[in-house]
Enzyme design. Sequence first.
Site, PDB file in Angstrom:
ATOM      1  N   CYS A 149       0.844  -1.189   0.000  1.00 60.63           N
ATOM      2  CA  CYS A 149       0.000   0.000   0.000  1.00 60.63           C
ATOM      3  C   CYS A 149       0.881   1.243   0.000  1.00 60.63           C
ATOM      4  CB  CYS A 149      -0.909  -0.004   1.226  1.00 60.63           C
ATOM      5  SG  CYS A 149      -1.899   1.506   1.413  1.00 60.63           S
ATOM      6  N   CYS A 229      -8.995  -5.655  -9.498  1.00 62.49           N
ATOM      7  CA  CYS A 229      -8.648  -4.593 -10.447  1.00 62.49           C
ATOM      8  C   CYS A 229      -8.180  -3.378  -9.641  1.00 62.49           C
ATOM      9  CB  CYS A 229      -9.868  -4.259 -11.295  1.00 62.49           C
ATOM     10  SG  CYS A 229      -9.493  -3.408 -12.826  1.00 62.49           S
TER      11      CYS A 229
END
Length: 271
Positions: A149, A229
């Site tokens: 992240c 996605c």
Amino acid sequence: EKMMLRMVHRLGIATLLALHLVSIPGLAFLGTSQRRRSFTSRLLPPCRLFSNDNCDDRVPEDDSSRRNLLARPLVSLLVGFTSSTLMLPTRTAMAWSKSRTDGYEVQMTDREWRSVLSQTQYEILRQGGTERPGFSILETEKRKGIFKCAGCGEPLFDSADKFNSGTGWPSFARSVSGGVEIEPINPMLAGISGAELRCKTCGGHLGDVFQDGFLFVGTEAAKTGQRFCIDGAALVFYPESGGGDQDFLRGDIPKKKEAPSWLEPPTITPQ
């Protein structure tokens, strides 16, 4: 009157079954490049991604901004009708209203997020925006490593699960265990419109997960049945053979545009 109600009830069930068995693969082929586009007014302004020029200051407000534009009218009509008959919650009723701040381990003020993230990272992670297809350099990344992240450094995806979906966004067959949080949504509707993904540690918006993995034969997605996605700008890639935490590749770096072969100058052979 009772016969009419029974007919309506059966029609509602048949419609839901048809959506589940037919529309999912059908919608997958309706403009792959539009699978994650939203209404024009909610798209992330292109100039935000490639320059610092003045542009429209609107920020995307909808976490479902990457879901199929063509699917919305059909889903709204059919699901609205059948849900009124079968008492199923609609997509609107189940919209994820959870804050991207409250309840997450990593906490920062909005000013702090703006100071540690780039403009593109902030728009996506904290505002739920969507980058343009083919924008991120990580879309074509093929080295072994871990995708973390960009907001908090939490490991999210393994390169072994990455595959080429042809959508223009980095796609994965699964996430690292415990790394992501999936929007709680009716499974039937999740199969049609997808569900939002967030980092489980900081609440940053990552992308969406779709239940069409079976379409990508020969990939890990065909085994899991899912396609994660992801916006490349929400990730930072750490190669396995790199120099530790100092060697990484940020996903908010634009991918170098290559000119098509027909624009290349002809090769001249000297006589």
